[in-house]
Enzyme design. Structure first.
Site, short mmCIF file in Angstrom:
data_model
loop_
_atom_site.label_atom_id
_atom_site.label_comp_id
_atom_site.label_asym_id
_atom_site.label_seq_id
_atom_site.Cartn_x
_atom_site.Cartn_y
_atom_site.Cartn_z
N ASP A 1 0.83 -1.25 -0.03
CA ASP A 1 0.20 0.00 0.07
C ASP A 1 0.88 1.29 0.10
OD1 ASP A 1 -2.21 1.73 0.07
OD2 ASP A 1 -3.29 0.02 1.63
N ASP B 1 -3.11 4.56 -2.52
CA ASP B 1 -4.17 5.09 -1.58
C ASP B 1 -4.72 6.27 -2.14
OD1 ASP B 1 -5.51 4.89 0.89
OD2 ASP B 1 -4.57 6.98 1.13
N GLU C 1 -6.79 2.98 -5.73
CA GLU C 1 -8.14 3.24 -4.90
C GLU C 1 -8.52 4.71 -5.59
OE1 GLU C 1 -9.89 4.16 -0.47
OE2 GLU C 1 -7.93 5.41 -1.09
N HIS D 1 -10.37 -2.34 4.68
CA HIS D 1 -10.16 -1.76 5.92
C HIS D 1 -10.83 -0.49 6.20
CE1 HIS D 1 -7.64 0.34 3.21
NE2 HIS D 1 -7.59 1.42 3.88
N ASP D 2 -11.45 0.10 5.37
CA ASP D 2 -12.40 1.24 5.43
C ASP D 2 -13.81 1.14 5.61
OD1 ASP D 2 -10.20 3.27 5.50
OD2 ASP D 2 -10.26 3.42 3.42
#
Length: 564
Positions: free
Chosen positions: A109, A210, A272, A335-336
């Site tokens: 990431d 990200d 993302e 994870h969000d």
């Protein structure tokens, strides 16, 4: 179809690991690289027929760089170092080597929209208006003691924070401790590109970028227009975000990163695209000439209600909008966002969580595209919604000053992986330290060890689906044909190549006729995967059994069949 030209991510299954809570190898309560190394065989031990290995092809690690952990690693203070709580660069090299020995790719990431406010770059930039890095971040004058414009933080409140040293404001898309980089500064780009090469030279197999659609901001810092008649409690949702994400220049930045990626063999670039992007905005990041992201993450499929018509509509829209020759990508969880078994609880079709889990697994692993799993999804982990505030780790979320609304914290979807029924669910390999986040109380029943022993468990269902997908030309490369025009309580579709036809049928409700709008030959099919409501009904027949397409679907039945 020439499958030899496909890349590993076109064939592969990606598994996201949240390092803080996946496995604690040194017993201090915090997940680490040593723990991941010890659990590699669980993910893929190199034997495609192993009954104890999931069989994934790549792991995506949420950030492991040095960080003060205000946003759990998404606030990087040194891109070239491993955060000490996770281990060392030497341990990362060991992870890379041992993963590659098992055929597992490693995806890092990479948080490039912003840094931590404790990064050396920002400490220098904020020190004065004349230093060499003065223009490395987004600095602006205020207006009559007010912020420079109306841009808001996605995490709540204003996107601008005042800095006394410079007597100016800096912009942050997220938390004030995450100042956004100024991508219009060429020195910033070159510094970032150097660190991209640093990790590629070390041998990583790709990156997940990200917030990759938020790099570029309007050079004139114009106000975002307010949505007509919008009165959402979350002020961020009341604006059209025209000037701080999805700008044309953003595509130029991603293309430059992709050019670096393409200097290396077989490296993957995931991005993302922003969580509230529409599908069209997200697929634009494939690039006009397929020269941006290999796999742009889009959230609309994951945010679908648990309803067949809506899900089929999302799949068909993605099929229509994905450029020819590009690979779609699908996920349910990350994870969000809350885990899907915690999202789909209040609806007329949300009757049986195990049935939902198996149907969701079947969809994810049989639609056309690269599937991404989130750790614990394969055993049916759910959010832990009752974490005491004093044990919360999600410090980045801020209350909305206009409404007082506090955005939902994300800790519930980040709790420790549930390995067994020993102390702390085996997260620390039998030791009993206080973990980074509390373990979900259901770990005694929901854990890997228990499901490995049960051939009818969700874990084994995932393992079978992954294996079937790996060995099916149709599921890997085949075109999609839906068989029900307006699905209401069941789905049916074909995946087809010239050499193979696979049919997928999923019943979202109780026993009903398997009616199809598209006529097909109902005779001569072979079972690849099948399931009913596992706790009350047997499987229809064993895998490999030859059957005719049934006239009736049993309650919550799943069928994956191959034409013989």
């Amino acid at each position: 179809m020439n499958c030899g030209r496909k890349k590993w991510w076109d064939r592969g299954v990606i598994y996201q690991i949240y390092p803080l809570t996946f496995a604690d190898g040194n017993g201090d309560g915090v997940g680490d690289l040593r723990g991941i190394i010890e659990r590699l065989d669980y993910l893929n031990n190199g034997n495609p027929n192993s009954p104890t290995s999931l069989g994934v092809d790549a792991i995506w690690l949420s950030p492991i760089n040095k960080s003060p952990m205000v946003d759990n690693g998404y606030d990087v203070s040194d891109y070239r170092e491993i955060c000490p709580m996770f281990g060392t660069l030497e341990e990362f090299d060991e992870l890379l080597e041992k993963a590659h020995q098992r055929g597992i790719k490693i995806i890092l990431d990479l948080v490039l929209n912003h840094t931590s406010d404790r990064h050396d770059w920002f400490l220098e930039s904020r020190s004065s208006r004349e230093n060499p890095k003065a223009d490395w971040y987004l600095w602006q004058e205020g207006y009559k003691d007010n912020p420079p414009n109306n841009w808001l933080s996605y995490f709540g409140g204003s996107g601008w924070t005042f800095c006394e040293e410079r007597n100016q404001y800096y912009f942050h898309t997220f938390n004030p401790n995450q100042p956004d980089l100024n991508w219009r500064n060429r020195e910033v780009r070159e510094a970032v590109f150097d660190l991209v090469r640093f990790w590629l030279d070390r041998g990583v197999d790709g990156f997940r970028l990200d917030a990759s659609s938020a790099y570029s901001k309007d050079r004139y810092f114009r106000d975002n227009p307010r949505k007509f008649a919008s009165s959402d409690k979350n002020a961020y949702n009341n604006y059209h975000h025209l000037y701080e994400k999805n700008l044309p220049e953003n595509h130029e930045i991603v293309r430059e990163i992709r050019q670096i990626i393409d200097e290396y063999d077989d490296r993957l670039l995931i991005g993302e695209t922003f969580i509230d992007n529409r599908l069209y905005e997200s697929v634009a990041f494939y690039g006009v000439n397929h020269d941006e992201l290999h796999l742009p993450f889009t959230f609309e499929f994951a945010f679908s209600p648990w309803y067949p018509g809506h899900l089929q509509g999302e799949i068909e829209r993605k099929e229509l909008l994905t450029p020819e020759g590009a690979q779609p990508v699908y996920f349910w969880d990350n994870h969000d966002i809350p885990r899907h078994l915690s999202r789909w609880v209040d609806c007329s079709l949300c009757v049986d969580s195990m049935a939902i889990a198996m149907a969701a697994a079947t969809l994810l692993l049989t639609v056309r595209g690269t599937p991404v799993l989130y750790y614990g999804q394969e055993i049916g982990m759910v959010d832990y919604d009752d974490i005491p505030l004093e044990l919360s780790r999600d410090q980045a979320i801020a209350p909305n000053p206009e409404s007082g609304e506090v955005p939902e914290r994300r800790d519930g979807a980040r709790t420790p992986m549930q390995w067994d029924d020993s102390p702390q669910a085996g997260f620390s390999f039998g030791k009993n330290p206080q973990p980074w986040l509390p373990v979900h109380p259901n770990y005694k029943e929901v854990n890997v060890a228990a499901q490995l022993k049960d051939e009818r468990s969700l874990w084994h269902f995932y393992r079978r689906l992954i294996a079937v997908r790996r060995n099916s030309e149709a599921l890997l490369w085949g075109r999609v044909q839906t068989l029900i025009h307006y699905p209401h309580e069941h789905l049916a579709y074909l995946r087809e190549t010239d050499g193979e036809t696979v049919l997928v049928a999923i019943n979202f409700s109780f026993k009903k006729p398997l009616t199809l709008d598209v006529p097909i030959d109902r005779t001569g099919w072979e079972i690849l995967v099948s399931a009913r409501d596992n706790r009350t009904e047997p499987f229809r027949e064993e895998t490999g059994t030859a059957i005719d397409l049934p006239e009736t679907l049993e309650a919550f039945e799943v069928l994956v069949l191959r034409k013989v």
